[in-house]
Every structure is written in structure tokens, then in C-alpha cells.
Scaffold this motif. Sequence first.
Motif, PDB file in Angstrom:
ATOM      1  N   SER A   1     -12.744 -12.557   4.255  1.00  0.00           N
ATOM      2  CA  SER A   1     -13.917 -12.614   5.146  1.00  0.00           C
ATOM      3  C   SER A   1     -15.067 -11.732   4.635  1.00  0.00           C
ATOM      4  O   SER A   1     -16.194 -11.857   5.077  1.00  0.00           O
ATOM      5  CB  SER A   1     -13.523 -12.200   6.557  1.00  0.00           C
ATOM      6  OG  SER A   1     -13.043 -10.868   6.526  1.00  0.00           O
ATOM      7  N   THR A   2     -14.758 -10.836   3.666  1.00  0.00           N
ATOM      8  CA  THR A   2     -15.829  -9.939   3.184  1.00  0.00           C
ATOM      9  C   THR A   2     -16.174 -10.132   1.709  1.00  0.00           C
ATOM     10  O   THR A   2     -17.236  -9.732   1.262  1.00  0.00           O
ATOM     11  CB  THR A   2     -15.414  -8.454   3.374  1.00  0.00           C
ATOM     12  OG1 THR A   2     -14.184  -8.252   2.656  1.00  0.00           O
ATOM     13  CG2 THR A   2     -15.203  -8.126   4.842  1.00  0.00           C
ATOM     14  N   THR A   3     -15.264 -10.747   0.928  1.00  0.00           N
ATOM     15  CA  THR A   3     -15.491 -10.842  -0.532  1.00  0.00           C
ATOM     16  C   THR A   3     -16.730 -11.677  -0.853  1.00  0.00           C
ATOM     17  O   THR A   3     -17.046 -12.636  -0.146  1.00  0.00           O
ATOM     18  CB  THR A   3     -14.258 -11.443  -1.245  1.00  0.00           C
ATOM     19  OG1 THR A   3     -14.576 -11.614  -2.640  1.00  0.00           O
ATOM     20  CG2 THR A   3     -13.877 -12.804  -0.684  1.00  0.00           C
ATOM     21  N   ARG A   4     -17.380 -11.292  -1.963  1.00  0.00           N
ATOM     22  CA  ARG A   4     -18.580 -12.033  -2.377  1.00  0.00           C
ATOM     23  C   ARG A   4     -18.225 -13.269  -3.195  1.00  0.00           C
ATOM     24  O   ARG A   4     -18.738 -14.333  -2.981  1.00  0.00           O
ATOM     25  CB  ARG A   4     -19.495 -11.132  -3.208  1.00  0.00           C
ATOM     26  CG  ARG A   4     -20.381 -10.249  -2.368  1.00  0.00           C
ATOM     27  CD  ARG A   4     -21.577  -9.708  -3.151  1.00  0.00           C
ATOM     28  NE  ARG A   4     -21.375  -9.562  -4.583  1.00  0.00           N
ATOM     29  CZ  ARG A   4     -20.786  -8.487  -5.140  1.00  0.00           C
ATOM     30  NH1 ARG A   4     -20.339  -7.519  -4.381  1.00  0.00           N
ATOM     31  NH2 ARG A   4     -20.658  -8.399  -6.444  1.00  0.00           N
ATOM     32  N   ASP A   5     -17.306 -13.079  -4.165  1.00  0.00           N
ATOM     33  CA  ASP A   5     -17.044 -14.247  -5.034  1.00  0.00           C
ATOM     34  C   ASP A   5     -15.630 -14.810  -4.894  1.00  0.00           C
ATOM     35  O   ASP A   5     -15.299 -15.813  -5.505  1.00  0.00           O
ATOM     36  CB  ASP A   5     -17.356 -13.912  -6.507  1.00  0.00           C
ATOM     37  CG  ASP A   5     -16.276 -13.067  -7.161  1.00  0.00           C
ATOM     38  OD1 ASP A   5     -15.448 -12.481  -6.436  1.00  0.00           O
ATOM     39  OD2 ASP A   5     -16.246 -13.003  -8.405  1.00  0.00           O
ATOM     40  N   GLY A   6     -14.782 -14.153  -4.065  1.00  0.00           N
ATOM     41  CA  GLY A   6     -13.461 -14.706  -3.787  1.00  0.00           C
ATOM     42  C   GLY A   6     -12.549 -14.829  -4.984  1.00  0.00           C
ATOM     43  O   GLY A   6     -11.601 -15.606  -4.987  1.00  0.00           O
ATOM     44  N   SER A   7     -12.812 -14.023  -6.041  1.00  0.00           N
ATOM     45  CA  SER A   7     -11.950 -14.134  -7.226  1.00  0.00           C
ATOM     46  C   SER A   7     -11.122 -12.864  -7.386  1.00  0.00           C
ATOM     47  O   SER A   7     -11.440 -11.811  -6.838  1.00  0.00           O
ATOM     48  CB  SER A   7     -12.778 -14.398  -8.483  1.00  0.00           C
ATOM     49  OG  SER A   7     -13.298 -13.201  -8.995  1.00  0.00           O
ATOM     50  N   LEU A   8     -10.054 -12.975  -8.165  1.00  0.00           N
ATOM     51  CA  LEU A   8      -9.122 -11.858  -8.375  1.00  0.00           C
ATOM     52  C   LEU A   8      -9.824 -10.580  -8.811  1.00  0.00           C
ATOM     53  O   LEU A   8      -9.419  -9.483  -8.441  1.00  0.00           O
ATOM     54  CB  LEU A   8      -8.090 -12.245  -9.447  1.00  0.00           C
ATOM     55  CG  LEU A   8      -6.929 -13.121  -8.977  1.00  0.00           C
ATOM     56  CD1 LEU A   8      -6.111 -13.581 -10.168  1.00  0.00           C
ATOM     57  CD2 LEU A   8      -6.036 -12.378  -7.998  1.00  0.00           C
ATOM     58  N   SER A   9     -10.897 -10.715  -9.612  1.00  0.00           N
ATOM     59  CA  SER A   9     -11.564  -9.518 -10.141  1.00  0.00           C
ATOM     60  C   SER A   9     -12.254  -8.723  -9.029  1.00  0.00           C
ATOM     61  O   SER A   9     -12.631  -7.571  -9.219  1.00  0.00           O
ATOM     62  CB  SER A   9     -12.575  -9.890 -11.233  1.00  0.00           C
ATOM     63  OG  SER A   9     -13.519 -10.778 -10.696  1.00  0.00           O
ATOM     64  N   ASP A  10     -12.402  -9.332  -7.850  1.00  0.00           N
ATOM     65  CA  ASP A  10     -13.053  -8.649  -6.730  1.00  0.00           C
ATOM     66  C   ASP A  10     -12.026  -7.918  -5.839  1.00  0.00           C
ATOM     67  O   ASP A  10     -12.383  -7.259  -4.879  1.00  0.00           O
ATOM     68  CB  ASP A  10     -13.839  -9.685  -5.896  1.00  0.00           C
ATOM     69  CG  ASP A  10     -14.881  -9.027  -4.993  1.00  0.00           C
ATOM     70  OD1 ASP A  10     -15.452  -8.011  -5.417  1.00  0.00           O
ATOM     71  OD2 ASP A  10     -15.099  -9.518  -3.874  1.00  0.00           O
ATOM     72  N   LEU A  11     -10.733  -8.068  -6.176  1.00  0.00           N
ATOM     73  CA  LEU A  11      -9.676  -7.407  -5.393  1.00  0.00           C
ATOM     74  C   LEU A  11      -9.352  -6.056  -6.025  1.00  0.00           C
ATOM     75  O   LEU A  11      -9.114  -5.981  -7.235  1.00  0.00           O
ATOM     76  CB  LEU A  11      -8.411  -8.262  -5.422  1.00  0.00           C
ATOM     77  CG  LEU A  11      -8.177  -9.226  -4.269  1.00  0.00           C
ATOM     78  CD1 LEU A  11      -7.036 -10.169  -4.616  1.00  0.00           C
ATOM     79  CD2 LEU A  11      -7.844  -8.492  -2.976  1.00  0.00           C
ATOM     80  N   SER A  12      -9.335  -4.996  -5.217  1.00  0.00           N
ATOM     81  CA  SER A  12      -9.077  -3.672  -5.803  1.00  0.00           C
ATOM     82  C   SER A  12      -7.608  -3.531  -6.210  1.00  0.00           C
ATOM     83  O   SER A  12      -7.276  -2.881  -7.187  1.00  0.00           O
ATOM     84  CB  SER A  12      -9.459  -2.565  -4.816  1.00  0.00           C
ATOM     85  OG  SER A  12      -8.869  -2.845  -3.564  1.00  0.00           O
ATOM     86  N   VAL A  13      -6.690  -4.159  -5.446  1.00  0.00           N
ATOM     87  CA  VAL A  13      -5.260  -4.113  -5.789  1.00  0.00           C
ATOM     88  C   VAL A  13      -4.797  -5.535  -6.079  1.00  0.00           C
ATOM     89  O   VAL A  13      -5.059  -6.454  -5.313  1.00  0.00           O
ATOM     90  CB  VAL A  13      -4.429  -3.530  -4.612  1.00  0.00           C
ATOM     91  CG1 VAL A  13      -2.947  -3.495  -4.971  1.00  0.00           C
ATOM     92  CG2 VAL A  13      -4.936  -2.152  -4.236  1.00  0.00           C
TER      93      VAL A  13
END
Length: 660
Positions: free
Chosen positions: A157-169
Motif C-alpha cells: 500500500s506504500t511502495t512506489r514501484d512494487g519491486s523487490l529492490s524497494d523491500l528493505s528485507v
Amino acid sequence: MIALKDVLSSEFVERVHAFFSKSGPLSKARNFEFRPQQQEMAAAVAKALEEERHLVIEAGTGVGKSLAYLAPAILFALEHHKKAIVSTHTINLQEQLLYKDIPILKKVLPVEFEAALMKGRQNYLCPRRLERALQSAKELFTGPEAGELQRLAEWASTTRDGSLSDLSVEPDPKVWTQVCSEAHICTQKTCGQNPRCFYQQARKRLLAADVIVLNHTLLFILLGSPDAQEERESGFLFPNDFIIFDEAHTVEQVASKQIGIGVSQYGLRSTIQRLYNARTRKGLFTVMRDAAGVRLAAESIDDLEKFFDAVESKSDFRKGREFRVRDVDLVPDTITGRLVALQARIAEVVKRADDEILKAELQEFGRRIRDARDGIAIFLEQSAPQHVYWVERTGKTAQFLSLNAAPIDLAPVLRRMIFRDNATCVMTSATLAVGRADLAYLRERIGATEAEPLQLGSPFDFQKQMKMFVVKKMPDPRDATYQKELERWIAHFVEKTGGCAFVLFTSYRDMQQVAGEMQKFFVEKKMNLLVQGGGAPRSKLLEQFKSEPRSVLFGTDSFWGGVDVPGEALSNVIITRLPFAVPDTPLIEAKLELVQERGGDAFTEYSLPEAILKLRQGVGRLIRTKSDHGIIVILDNRIVTKPYGRAFMQALPKCPIEIV
């Protein structure tokens, strides 16, 4: 060879040539330096694009080759409504293109253009699949997995691009595979109108982009089979595209891994367990309340384990993680019949599914099981001609197996896929030649015999910037005194430059051994020793190396190429041994056998040229800018004692040499 006077033949080529001139538009960019080699390369790329010809260019370090191909590619793409696809081997180069070179051209080119990074679709979250997973969480996930699913839902609900590289863990792969974008599930029709479908939004950006940057691995996955490429009327991935391969010296190696057959025990097991997992009692057959499917999936897992146990008992891994299979029917086929039954069961259950997403999920698993079944059959029968077959240990602790087959000679395959008519491909790298200006070795290996060759030197003054030391006194590696001498000379030369050194090895075991023995020396000399393989990723090691003074980095394979450390941080590159590939992998072994079968000499026609390219890569780490200075140290006396040593020396930049 292309001469410059022949290149300037059209208005477009002349415009590109002028763009790179001393007073052209590029001269307005910060830190611009006029480089005749860059100008010549850009004009050659422009001419090849205009004439729809294939081109292979070696451009030495410092030529500025990325701008030399990007500028003509962008102008040509815009003027002819085409797409420029730029493929690289390393993430480093992708980042350089997207965050440094392309922004420069956005400022100085007289046109507006869009560039986009292409990632594999499994990198993106699919909101429809996420929603479905949340609805069926009880039947699909264990408690901890459901917690992970919840975390992904909040992130979505908050991610900008919804890709793995945007996940901190990094997410749990078991959960991610059930919510990421999949080819037949997340489609233009089902998700195209959803503004929160990250893959479909990325796809729209790709369709609108004039330049697309991706890596070689993804490119070869997307290119599909040679047959599929041959059937295309034009282009490679889009109807109107052309490809530029940078770091083209790695194309054969990457293509070998992607073209061919690979059946993973872990992957097939995961697929079946997504239908039904006996341990957790979860899966799509549970969602569908299909008792026959549940039973069949549970039995299939048992049969799969027995089949791979049989494969393991027939494989000999004493030499390493790969075992070559030379004969048909390595083990009895006890599995493909079971997979056929499972596929048929899925087809039955699909008929009963009224939910479109569930139907698409089941069909996708049916396809995967079919592909695995076909792969196992081809592997056991060895029915793919001119392929080499092997079993490989996979997984972090080598607890799984995979069955593999790859074409031994890639040239005819790549000729059909890449260097075909009605398509244009440009290949470039700083190291393609092994002594001949026509780049014949590489062109023959990758099927580019019809492509035009061009070799451009480096603008650097190696006579002033670099000095080479060759240690003739080194004993033979089989000698008992070898390791002590290796340590002594490494110590001698790293002291000479106060650290700031890469020490490149050809064997991981040797590197670990020497690192262990020399630990005390580095502590005493207050030098910071960094060793590859200690858990830190390559990018982290490089950051530490650049930022911490008096650093010495011990590296193997991946540090010989694709690493950029300009300035004083790297003033010394020590080559411990000439990088001959050990014929211990089935693919290299089969390539050497093929040369001999054709009446050739495997050493001079394969081992030696490959080692020369690798040495040129390693030496190329040292001088990255006009102000860099440093030393190259070669701790392998074969370069001066063996007749073939001359071939290595001739391929290296001309600089002062001291033999000690």
C-alpha cells in the motif's frame, strides 16, 4: 577493418560525428574530453544502425564507449521509431548508464527521450495475486508465512514501484512466488487497467521508452528459443528494436547458461508443493477440495525424491559440484509418467474452477510440470543433438540437484538468434581481441563471422601510467615451496604501494589458504585485508576497499572484470597465476573435446585465447582514468619462460616491464 574515411557516408553519420567533435554539443557536458576513438566508435555505430548491419567493436578502457553507442542509438531510435535495447552483464554498468550517462545525454542531445530499466516480471508484486493469496491464506500458508504475507500487503500500500529492490528485507521466497507477477496470470487483459499493478505499469513505461536497459541473463530468457527468434519478421523483443551488447566478452558464458535445458529438483518440488504440501496440508488442491489431486501431489513428491536420490547415487561429485553424464538413461525413468498424471489431474480441476485467477494459477503449474517432464525426458534420452549433459548440486548447502543440458558450440545457435538478417546488433567491450585486429576469435565463437569488426585503442598513456613486474623466480605451483614464495612476493609488492591492491586468484581454495597464512602480516603492517567469500557481497567489499585506506582485496573470478576503482585507492593489481580455465566443468571439457574432434588443438584454439581475454580483463582493472598510475605484478613465470607467454605479453598494453 573499417577506416574512418569510409564511415562518414551519410548525413546521419556526419551529425553523430560532429556531436562528438571538439566543439560539438557533447563538449558542453561537464568533464568533457575530446577522444578521437570515441568519435570514431560513435560514427561506426551510427553507420551500422543506418545500414542494418551487425558490428563488433573492441574499444579500450577510457574510450567512453557507453556515450559512443548511446548517442547514435537514441538519435536513430527516435528518428526511425525504433527501440534501443542495451544489455549489460553487471549491475554496476546498468547503474552507470541510467544514473550517469543517460542524464548527460538528456541535457546535451537536441531531442527528448525516455529510458527505462527492464527487470524480470518476478521482481514485481501483482495486486490481484496478493488479494487472492490473502483470501485463501488459510488453505495456502502456514502461520509464519501468513505473517510474511501480511507484511507484504502493508508494504504494497506504500511502495512506489512494487519491486523487490524497494523491500528493505528480502521476502520469504515461498510467499513471494505466490504474489509476484506471472506470465499467464498477470496479463494485459486481467491487470492492464489496474493502476496499482506494478508490472503492468512498468510494462507501459517500457512500451513508451526509447531506450531499455537490461542484463544479459534476462535478455536471453526473453529471447526464447532460436526457432522463435528465426520466425520473427524484425527485431528481437519488440517488432522495431535493435540490441547493443556492452560487456560483450561475457555473452557466450551467459548464453550457455540460458539456452538449453535445466530441471531443478527444488523448483519442481516447490511447484508440486504449491498444489499440495503434505507437511503443511496447504495448496491449491486444498482450495479446490480435490482429494484425488491431493493424493497424487503427495505421491508425486515421494517419487520425485526417490528419482533424484537415484540420480545422486549415479553421480560422482568428487571433482566439484558438476558431474558429466555421457550415456543415455543415467537412471530408470520413474517420474515422467507420474508428472503426466499430475498434469492431467490439473486439467480436470481447471474445468471445475469458476474463478479466473485460480484457473490461471492452476494452468501455469500445469505448464511448468509439462516443461519439467519434457526436460527430464530429453536429459535421460540425451535427445538434444550436439549438447553436453550434466547433473549439478545446487542450493546454499548443495542439498538439491539439477539436470542440465547446453549446446556445446553456441556459434550456430547465436547466429540464428542474434546475427540474423532483418535485425541489427552491436557488440562492444574493452577486451575482445586475443592478438588479431579482426577480433576473429570472439566472432567465430559467438557466430558473428558476418559482423563487421572494429578495434579501437585506449586514449591512456600506459608507458607513463603503468609499470609491469614479472617474477621469474617463482617456483612451479606443484613445488613444496610455492605457497611460501607466493606469500613472500605478495607481501613485497603490497608494501611497495602501501596496500591499495587487488590480489587476483584463479582458485578459491588457494585464495583462502593464502589469506589465512597472511592474516598476521596484514595486521602487523596495519593494512586492511578484505577477502571475497566471507559473507559480504561484492558491492560491499568494493565500498570498503574504496573508503578504507591501505586496503588489500583478495578476489577470484568476479573481481577479474566488471569492477571499477578509479584513483589512488587501486594502485596495484597482482595476478597470482595466468587464468587458464581448468577443464573441470562439463561445458568447458566438452568444448575442448569438440575442438579436438574437428582436428584442432584445444590449447591454442580455446584454452590460450580464453586465458588471454581473462588476463586482459584483470590487468584492465588498474588504469581507469587519465590520472591513474600504478603497477601490475605477474607472479607466474610462464609468461616469460613458455613459448605461449609471448601471446599474453603481446595482448597487454605496452608499458615498461621489469623482470625480477
